[in-house]
Design a protein around this motif. Structure first.
Motif, PDB file in Angstrom:
ATOM      1  N   ARG A   1       0.274  -8.520   1.668  1.00 42.27           N
ATOM      2  CA  ARG A   1      -0.812  -8.323   2.638  1.00 42.27           C
ATOM      3  C   ARG A   1      -0.713  -9.360   3.762  1.00 42.27           C
ATOM      4  O   ARG A   1      -0.766  -9.020   4.948  1.00 42.27           O
TER       5      ARG A   1
ATOM      6  N   MET B   1       5.576  -0.522  -5.357  1.00 46.10           N
ATOM      7  CA  MET B   1       4.389  -1.348  -5.128  1.00 46.10           C
ATOM      8  C   MET B   1       4.097  -2.106  -6.416  1.00 46.10           C
ATOM      9  O   MET B   1       3.786  -1.496  -7.435  1.00 46.10           O
TER      10      MET B   1
ATOM     11  N   LYS C   1       0.857  -1.199   0.000  1.00 47.92           N
ATOM     12  CA  LYS C   1       0.000   0.000   0.000  1.00 47.92           C
ATOM     13  C   LYS C   1       0.885   1.237   0.000  1.00 47.92           C
ATOM     14  O   LYS C   1       1.959   1.227   0.626  1.00 47.92           O
TER      15      LYS C   1
ATOM     16  N   LEU D   1       0.846  -8.847  -4.346  1.00 45.29           N
ATOM     17  CA  LEU D   1       0.084  -8.023  -3.406  1.00 45.29           C
ATOM     18  C   LEU D   1      -0.535  -8.880  -2.298  1.00 45.29           C
ATOM     19  O   LEU D   1      -0.571  -8.466  -1.130  1.00 45.29           O
TER      20      LEU D   1
ATOM     21  N   GLU E   1       0.473   3.870   1.675  1.00 43.90           N
ATOM     22  CA  GLU E   1       0.650   4.387   3.043  1.00 43.90           C
ATOM     23  C   GLU E   1       1.800   3.702   3.793  1.00 43.90           C
ATOM     24  O   GLU E   1       2.331   4.257   4.753  1.00 43.90           O
ATOM     25  N   ASN E   2       2.198   2.524   3.334  1.00 40.29           N
ATOM     26  CA  ASN E   2       3.311   1.829   4.003  1.00 40.29           C
ATOM     27  C   ASN E   2       4.680   2.427   3.693  1.00 40.29           C
ATOM     28  O   ASN E   2       5.684   2.037   4.295  1.00 40.29           O
TER      29      ASN E   2
END
Ligand code: TXA
Ligand code: MG
Length: 353
Positions: free
Chosen positions: A137, A126, A74, A133, A76-77
């Motif tokens: 996760r 990413m 993501k 993905l 935000e990471n």
């Protein structure tokens, strides 16, 4: 030390959760898992676990001064891994992620030194692959993943390529079939002013120029000769790269003049009793009298050419050719990445047609 490498076959569009969880558990426990991305297969380790990352370097026989790319699931990471996100990087992440674009940032202190080879910067991307993905996760950590080949070999575009190089050296591979793009991501240094492409790759320069008012190609990225090491900003560029076992030579120039120059070289190497391969395009396929001739595809479709490049270099090795004579291609779109890899594979042994 040899270990048993597990192979988990997974559906590339709907990966089986059981296999993804098993792979994620290996990562969480400090192990090494190869997995598909849209570009090439990566060899993953928990990026925040120094011991795991060190084992990753060892498995690949990779020099410790060449840092891997850190993958996130993501946007935000990214923030906890870096000191700052420049506004332009923000725009690029939103426009090109998930996708084949790696951005270089100033790194934060949570990142172990080994993960960035002692640098004060970090490469992050990413990936745009459902399996990658899902693994990110379930692992719930950033994953350091260089291409899953032995250092110096062509990058793997299938799980079989990974096993050719790393069977017995890694814990597992997630096999989701061939990758979609076939060359690695574009590496863009956002700490340089203006931002600089250190390695051309899956995101074309032409696309970046549409979004960034000012972006440069680092001279090393487009060099047709060896550039002195101290000028090489990206640590990777000073190491031997992408080379099959066979010697590679490259013939560049006017497309219509290439076949006669290639055939001249074929005759030269045949006289030396070498087994000769030619790496060509559909347009010129019928011109050659070498031992093994392979086509990357039509010169008009550089996307297909990029997708076939590393697989064909490995196929030449399987056919035990001594020398591969490769045709130069247009330095545009994905052709820029292909030419960068071919020039390096050739050790800059380039003939002008
Ligand atoms: O498509 C890809 O990028 C694949 C997939 C697995 O994501 N990964 C890949 O990783 O090609 P690797 O490790 O084989 O190549 C990473 C490149 C190297 O040229 C390395 O030198 C450069 O990125 N790099 C890594 N960290 C860097 C940094 N802090 N500054 C400049 N270059 C960096
Ligand atoms: Mg690599």
């Amino acid at each position: 030390m040899m270990k048993k490498t597990l192979v988990f076959k997974v559906n590339s569009k709907k990966p089986e959760l059981e296999a993804i969880r098993a792979a994620a558990n290996i990562i969480k426990n400090g192990g090494l898992v190869a997995f598909p991305t849209e570009t090439v297969y990566g060899l993953g380790a928990d990026a925040l676990n120094a011991k795991a990352v060190l084992a990753l370097f060892e498995a690949k026989k990779r020099p410790l001064d060449n840092p891997p790319i850190v993958h996130v699931g993501k946007i935000e990471n990214v923030y906890k891994l870096v000191r700052e996100v420049p506004p332009k990087a923000e725009v690029l992440m939103r426009k090109f992620w998930p996708g084949p674009l790696t951005l270089i940032f100033k790194r934060s202190d949570v990142v172990p030194s080994v993960t960035v080879a002692g640098l004060d910067t970090i490469a992050i991307r990413m990936p745009r692959h459902i399996v990658a993905l899902a693994l990110l996760r379930e692992s719930n950590c950033p994953i350091a993943a260089p291409s899953a080949n032995l250092a110096g070999k062509p990058s793997p575009t299938s799980a079989n390529h990974v096993l050719e190089d790393l069977n017995g050296r890694i814990d597992a591979v997630l096999d989701a079939g061939p990758t979609h793009i076939g060359v690695e991501s574009t590496v863009l240094d956002m700490t340089a002013k203006p931002p600089q492409i250190l390695r051309p790759g899956g995101t074309p320069y032409e696309e970046l120029r549409k979004v960034l008012s000012n972006v440069e190609l680092h001279p090393v990225a487009v060099a047709d000769r060896e550039i002195p090491v101290e000028k090489a900003r990206s640590p990777g560029v000073k190491h031997k790269h992408y080379a099959p076992n066979a010697e590679v030579v490259l013939v560049e120039g006017e497309p219509s003049k290439i076949p006669s120059k290639v055939n001249e070289l074929v005759d030269f190497y045949k006289q030396e009793n070498k087994r000769v391969g030619v790496l060509t395009t559909d347009e010129n396929f019928s011109h050659y009298r070498a031992d093994v001739v392979k086509s990357l595809g039509s010169r008009k479709n550089l996307t297909v050419i990029a997708n076939n490049l590393f697989r064909l270099l490995r196929e030449f090795d399987a056919e035990k050719v001594d020398v591969i004579i490769a045709e130069g291609l247009p330095m545009e779109r994905l052709g820029l990445a292909v030419m960068n890899r071919l020039r390096k594979a050739a050790g800059y042994k380039i003939f002008k047609a």
